[in-house]
Every structure is written in C-alpha cells, then in structure tokens.
Scaffold this active site. Structure first.
Site, PDB file in Angstrom:
ATOM      1  N   ASP A  18      35.426  31.578  65.504  1.00 36.54           N
ATOM      2  CA  ASP A  18      35.066  32.824  66.382  1.00 36.54           C
ATOM      3  C   ASP A  18      35.320  34.136  65.581  1.00 36.54           C
ATOM      4  O   ASP A  18      36.641  34.269  65.177  1.00 36.54           O
ATOM      5  CB  ASP A  18      35.514  32.772  67.806  1.00 36.54           C
ATOM      6  CG  ASP A  18      35.096  33.680  68.606  1.00 36.54           C
ATOM      7  OD1 ASP A  18      33.842  34.397  68.284  1.00 36.54           O
ATOM      8  OD2 ASP A  18      35.368  34.070  69.852  1.00 36.54           O
ATOM      9  N   ARG A  22      33.069  40.543  64.958  1.00 40.03           N
ATOM     10  CA  ARG A  22      34.035  41.875  64.957  1.00 40.03           C
ATOM     11  C   ARG A  22      34.510  42.021  63.617  1.00 40.03           C
ATOM     12  O   ARG A  22      34.978  43.021  63.387  1.00 40.03           O
ATOM     13  CB  ARG A  22      35.470  41.174  66.028  1.00 40.03           C
ATOM     14  CG  ARG A  22      35.047  41.506  67.547  1.00 40.03           C
ATOM     15  CD  ARG A  22      36.197  40.813  68.203  1.00 40.03           C
ATOM     16  NE  ARG A  22      35.394  39.235  68.306  1.00 40.03           N
ATOM     17  CZ  ARG A  22      36.175  38.321  68.849  1.00 40.03           C
ATOM     18  NH1 ARG A  22      37.447  38.701  69.314  1.00 40.03           N
ATOM     19  NH2 ARG A  22      35.912  37.280  69.098  1.00 40.03           N
ATOM     20  N   TRP A  23      34.741  40.834  62.813  1.00 43.51           N
ATOM     21  CA  TRP A  23      35.113  41.020  61.397  1.00 43.51           C
ATOM     22  C   TRP A  23      34.129  42.169  60.709  1.00 43.51           C
ATOM     23  O   TRP A  23      34.568  43.211  59.989  1.00 43.51           O
ATOM     24  CB  TRP A  23      34.950  39.787  60.743  1.00 43.51           C
ATOM     25  CG  TRP A  23      35.316  39.858  59.228  1.00 43.51           C
ATOM     26  CD1 TRP A  23      36.935  39.557  58.859  1.00 43.51           C
ATOM     27  CD2 TRP A  23      34.750  40.159  58.235  1.00 43.51           C
ATOM     28  NE1 TRP A  23      36.849  39.702  57.343  1.00 43.51           N
ATOM     29  CE2 TRP A  23      35.639  39.942  56.891  1.00 43.51           C
ATOM     30  CE3 TRP A  23      33.138  40.385  57.712  1.00 43.51           C
ATOM     31  CZ2 TRP A  23      35.040  40.223  55.623  1.00 43.51           C
ATOM     32  CZ3 TRP A  23      32.785  40.494  56.460  1.00 43.51           C
ATOM     33  CH2 TRP A  23      33.747  40.510  55.588  1.00 43.51           C
ATOM     34  N   ARG A  31      26.324  42.347  61.837  1.00 40.42           N
ATOM     35  CA  ARG A  31      26.959  41.237  62.185  1.00 40.42           C
ATOM     36  C   ARG A  31      26.759  40.149  61.260  1.00 40.42           C
ATOM     37  O   ARG A  31      27.526  39.430  60.954  1.00 40.42           O
ATOM     38  CB  ARG A  31      26.526  40.720  63.468  1.00 40.42           C
ATOM     39  CG  ARG A  31      27.008  41.631  64.782  1.00 40.42           C
ATOM     40  CD  ARG A  31      26.367  41.244  66.020  1.00 40.42           C
ATOM     41  NE  ARG A  31      26.715  39.837  66.310  1.00 40.42           N
ATOM     42  CZ  ARG A  31      27.965  39.542  67.052  1.00 40.42           C
ATOM     43  NH1 ARG A  31      28.855  40.498  67.429  1.00 40.42           N
ATOM     44  NH2 ARG A  31      28.101  38.413  67.161  1.00 40.42           N
ATOM     45  N   HIS A  35      28.882  36.678  59.607  1.00 39.98           N
ATOM     46  CA  HIS A  35      28.438  35.294  59.478  1.00 39.98           C
ATOM     47  C   HIS A  35      28.553  34.695  58.115  1.00 39.98           C
ATOM     48  O   HIS A  35      28.712  33.636  57.756  1.00 39.98           O
ATOM     49  CB  HIS A  35      26.891  35.171  60.281  1.00 39.98           C
ATOM     50  CG  HIS A  35      27.063  35.544  61.692  1.00 39.98           C
ATOM     51  ND1 HIS A  35      28.068  34.808  62.395  1.00 39.98           N
ATOM     52  CD2 HIS A  35      26.136  36.198  62.322  1.00 39.98           C
ATOM     53  CE1 HIS A  35      27.846  35.414  63.790  1.00 39.98           C
ATOM     54  NE2 HIS A  35      26.628  35.988  63.604  1.00 39.98           N
ATOM     55  N   SER A  63      26.758  27.600  69.789  1.00 42.87           N
ATOM     56  CA  SER A  63      27.003  26.877  71.252  1.00 42.87           C
ATOM     57  C   SER A  63      25.292  26.543  71.927  1.00 42.87           C
ATOM     58  O   SER A  63      24.766  27.648  71.483  1.00 42.87           O
ATOM     59  CB  SER A  63      27.910  27.788  72.154  1.00 42.87           C
ATOM     60  OG  SER A  63      27.263  28.736  72.464  1.00 42.87           O
ATOM     61  N   GLU A  65      24.954  28.172  74.507  1.00 43.16           N
ATOM     62  CA  GLU A  65      24.954  29.443  75.165  1.00 43.16           C
ATOM     63  C   GLU A  65      24.490  30.561  74.026  1.00 43.16           C
ATOM     64  O   GLU A  65      24.030  31.578  74.582  1.00 43.16           O
ATOM     65  CB  GLU A  65      26.153  29.859  75.767  1.00 43.16           C
ATOM     66  CG  GLU A  65      26.538  29.254  77.051  1.00 43.16           C
ATOM     67  CD  GLU A  65      26.729  27.891  76.813  1.00 43.16           C
ATOM     68  OE1 GLU A  65      27.489  27.401  75.845  1.00 43.16           O
ATOM     69  OE2 GLU A  65      26.621  26.948  77.772  1.00 43.16           O
ATOM     70  N   ASN A  66      24.879  30.148  72.696  1.00 43.30           N
ATOM     71  CA  ASN A  66      24.491  31.314  71.709  1.00 43.30           C
ATOM     72  C   ASN A  66      22.835  31.407  71.680  1.00 43.30           C
ATOM     73  O   ASN A  66      22.618  32.421  70.973  1.00 43.30           O
ATOM     74  CB  ASN A  66      25.084  30.820  70.435  1.00 43.30           C
ATOM     75  CG  ASN A  66      26.687  31.001  70.209  1.00 43.30           C
ATOM     76  OD1 ASN A  66      27.362  30.311  69.638  1.00 43.30           O
ATOM     77  ND2 ASN A  66      27.138  31.773  70.836  1.00 43.30           N
ATOM     78  N   ARG A 186      41.374  27.832  67.656  1.00 47.67           N
ATOM     79  CA  ARG A 186      40.441  28.672  68.104  1.00 47.67           C
ATOM     80  C   ARG A 186      40.844  30.250  67.306  1.00 47.67           C
ATOM     81  O   ARG A 186      42.157  30.585  67.555  1.00 47.67           O
ATOM     82  CB  ARG A 186      40.291  29.205  69.628  1.00 47.67           C
ATOM     83  CG  ARG A 186      39.349  30.328  69.898  1.00 47.67           C
ATOM     84  CD  ARG A 186      38.580  30.314  71.116  1.00 47.67           C
ATOM     85  NE  ARG A 186      37.343  31.394  71.064  1.00 47.67           N
ATOM     86  CZ  ARG A 186      36.491  31.348  71.922  1.00 47.67           C
ATOM     87  NH1 ARG A 186      36.282  30.294  72.991  1.00 47.67           N
ATOM     88  NH2 ARG A 186      35.623  32.286  71.900  1.00 47.67           N
ATOM     89  N   GLU A 205      45.897  19.110  71.304  1.00 50.01           N
ATOM     90  CA  GLU A 205      46.893  20.302  71.143  1.00 50.01           C
ATOM     91  C   GLU A 205      46.138  21.738  70.903  1.00 50.01           C
ATOM     92  O   GLU A 205      45.186  21.566  70.177  1.00 50.01           O
ATOM     93  CB  GLU A 205      48.168  20.139  70.160  1.00 50.01           C
ATOM     94  CG  GLU A 205      48.907  18.968  70.461  1.00 50.01           C
ATOM     95  CD  GLU A 205      49.917  19.215  71.544  1.00 50.01           C
ATOM     96  OE1 GLU A 205      50.129  20.381  71.714  1.00 50.01           O
ATOM     97  OE2 GLU A 205      50.148  18.233  72.453  1.00 50.01           O
TER      98      GLU A 205
HETATM   99  C1  IPE Z   1      32.146  30.308  70.709  1.00 48.35           C
HETATM  100  O1  IPE Z   1      32.259  31.351  70.419  1.00 48.35           O
HETATM  101  C2  IPE Z   1      30.850  29.373  69.867  1.00 48.35           C
HETATM  102  C3  IPE Z   1      31.101  29.436  68.657  1.00 48.35           C
HETATM  103  C4  IPE Z   1      32.149  29.616  67.893  1.00 48.35           C
HETATM  104  C5  IPE Z   1      30.039  28.730  68.079  1.00 48.35           C
HETATM  105  P1  IPE Z   1      31.458  32.497  71.282  1.00 48.35           P
HETATM  106  O2  IPE Z   1      31.568  33.881  70.753  1.00 48.35           O
HETATM  107  O3  IPE Z   1      29.920  32.252  71.769  1.00 48.35           O
HETATM  108  O4  IPE Z   1      32.159  32.520  72.588  1.00 48.35           O
HETATM  109  P2  IPE Z   1      32.417  33.570  73.895  1.00 48.35           P
HETATM  110  O5  IPE Z   1      31.104  34.008  74.304  1.00 48.35           O
HETATM  111  O6  IPE Z   1      33.169  34.671  73.353  1.00 48.35           O
HETATM  112  O7  IPE Z   1      33.061  32.818  74.753  1.00 48.35           O
HETATM  113  C1  IPE Z   2      31.251  33.109  65.868  1.00 47.58           C
HETATM  114  O1  IPE Z   2      31.565  34.591  65.579  1.00 47.58           O
HETATM  115  C2  IPE Z   2      30.118  32.446  65.241  1.00 47.58           C
HETATM  116  C3  IPE Z   2      29.309  31.997  66.187  1.00 47.58           C
HETATM  117  C4  IPE Z   2      29.199  32.070  67.677  1.00 47.58           C
HETATM  118  C5  IPE Z   2      27.668  31.852  65.783  1.00 47.58           C
HETATM  119  P1  IPE Z   2      30.873  35.733  66.796  1.00 47.58           P
HETATM  120  O2  IPE Z   2      29.497  35.901  66.374  1.00 47.58           O
HETATM  121  O3  IPE Z   2      30.983  35.100  67.934  1.00 47.58           O
HETATM  122  O4  IPE Z   2      31.588  36.848  66.390  1.00 47.58           O
HETATM  123  P2  IPE Z   2      32.363  37.613  67.493  1.00 47.58           P
HETATM  124  O5  IPE Z   2      33.075  37.241  68.543  1.00 47.58           O
HETATM  125  O6  IPE Z   2      31.063  38.585  68.204  1.00 47.58           O
HETATM  126  O7  IPE Z   2      33.270  38.787  66.824  1.00 47.58           O
HETATM  127 MG    MG Z   3      32.453  35.388  69.491  1.00 43.78          MG
END
Ligand code: IPE
Ligand code: IPE
Ligand code: MG
Length: 255
Positions: A18, A22-23, A31, A35, A63, A65-66, A186, A205
C-alpha cells in the site's frame, strides 16, 4: 548488515502493498507513477524472498474493492500488471518461481488474464518459491465462494452440515494447498487488513511499517523479517507447553 537465522525465516510471507498513490502525490506526480515505481519494488522483494529462502510469497496487488477506483486508474493498473508479467517471465523461469493467482480472476480484462494464465502455465513446474498474486481478491468473497461450494456438496447429498469443519472450509479456499502466512506485512502505515486473507491470517504475525510501498526495499524487508524472528508464536498455548507448530504442516494434514 542484518544476519538472518535461516531456521527462523518465515515460510510464507503475505504483503499488503500500500502507498503507491501517496508516494506519487508527495512528489507532485500522477498516481500511476507511484504504481510504476511500486512494480520495481515488487521485483526487489520477489528476488529477496527467493534468495533468503521464503517458500511462499503472496502479494495483494488488486482487491475486489479496488474496482471502485476511477476507470482510468483501473485500466492503467491492469496494463501495468500485463507489462510486469511479460517482463518478469524470464526471471521467474530462471529462478524457479511458480506463479499463481487467487481471487476472482475471471473479472480481469481478457488481455491481462491471458498473460497471467500463460505465465502460470509456463512456470507450473517450478518449485523453489510460489509467488501468489491476489488479484480481484477479497477475503470475504473467498469465504462466500467456499461456502457456496460446500452448499453444493450438501445439495448433492455428499456431506451433511455436521461434516463441516475448519478443514472443509480450508479445502474450498482459492488455494487449498497454501500454508497459512507466518508474517503479514503492510506498508504505508495503515492499521487495517482491507479484506486480505481473512481466514488464513488467524495466527499470522503482523508487521506494519510507515514506509510507502515504492520505497519498500530489500533493507526494509530484512528488517521486517528480523522483527518476525524475535516474536514468540504461541497459537493460544503457553511457551512452557511449547504449542508451536508449523501452520504449513497443519494445512498439509487438512488436504
Ligand atoms: C489494499 O490497499 C489493497 C491492495 C494493496 C491491493 P487499499 O489502498 O485498497 O486499502 P484501503 O482502501 O486503504 O483500506
Ligand atoms: C496500493 O497503493 C496499490 C493498490 C491498491 C493497487 P494505493 O494506490 O492504494 O496507494 P495509496 O494508498 O492511495 O497511497
Ligand atoms: Mg491504498
């Protein structure tokens, strides 16, 4: 330099990768740049895992949900996955890495799915490390899918509800042969599971680091493993009764 006792290397590491967005934001970038950089981090962590003797590495890449994210981001992520798989096939073949995927793979766009299935097939006989990508994956959905399959068995009269045990559920997970993770990492500092491997992490763990995924490198990873090495795993018992058992062994007995 961090020295690692090979006997205490986690057999199965699962990672919630995750912080890509933000990076990128911190650097005023789009964004997708996050990635892209994240994909390089994947390469380093896969290599390091294989090198230090992790047998199972499971990466949460997308995920269930993504799918809610903007269409353009989803499309770019799927293309990036395709590119990553194309680029890394040789590396996987050269290093004995077997690729597999868990999740509702049928929902992936055809082009990405084809390359994924092709890489899975081509690496099927590798046996040094199993790299599992969780794609269109949700822990709750996995349990729902398992329960449906058990329901079908009951409808057919093959089992009764009294026959259902932990083993029954485990048998119907997306990968029944996967040992439970020893260590869950995480990145990006969120204290949540976000629907990852809900059933399998009962006694895993957990290690949470504020480092954003694109910055998570070999050194950070070895630090996480070093932290794991110091943990006392009790599995509900006490240290005196030496309740430690290898969750992988338990899983093997289940199937
Ligand atoms: C969790 O990250 C899913 C993956 C790393 C693929 P998300 O960025 O989707 O999770 P939430 O929304 O912050 O919980
Ligand atoms: C994790 O990074 C990658 C995926 C969930 C696919 P994010 O895209 O969730 O990055 P943040 O959480 O917005 O920083
Ligand atoms: Mg995220």
């Amino acid at each position: 330099m961090i020295l690692i006792d090979p006997k205490r290397i986690p057999r199965h590491v699962a990672i919630i990768m995750d912080g890509n967005g933000r990076w990128a934001k911190k650097r005023g970038l789009n964004r997708i740049k996050g990635h892209q950089k994240g994909a390089d981090a994947v390469k380093e962590i896969v290599q390091t895992s294989n090198e230090i003797g992790v047998s199972w590495l499971t990466l949460y890449a997308f995920s269930e949900e993504n799918w809610k994210r903007p269409k353009t981001e989803v499309k770019l992520l799927m293309n990036l996955l395709k590119k990553y798989l194309k680029r890394e096939l040789k590396e996987m073949l050269d290093n004995g890495i077997r690729l597999q995927a868990i999740g509702r793979i049928e929902k992936l766009p055809a082009g990405t799915r084809e390359i994924l299935l092709d890489s899975i097939e081509k690496t099927a006989s590798n046996n040094k490390m199993v790299l599992t990508l969780a794609l269109s994956y949700g822990g709750k959905q996995e349990i729902v899918d398992a329960v449906k399959k058990i329901g079908k068995q009951i409808e057919k009269g093959e089992i009764t509800s009294n026959d259902i045990s932990e083993k029954t559920i485990t048998r119907y997970l997306y990968d029944a042969g996967m040992p439970e993770p020893d260590l869950l990492i995480r990145t990006s500092g969120e204290y949540r599971i976000s629907n990852f491997l809900l059933w399998q992490i009962a006694y895993t763990e957990i290690y949470i680091t504020p480092i954003l995924w694109p910055d998570f490198n070999r050194k950070e990873y070895l630090q996480a493993i070093e932290d794991y090495r110091k943990r006392e795993r009790r599995f509900g018992g006490t240290l005196e009764t030496d309740q430690y058992f290898d969750p992988g062994e338990r899983m093997k007995k289940c199937i």
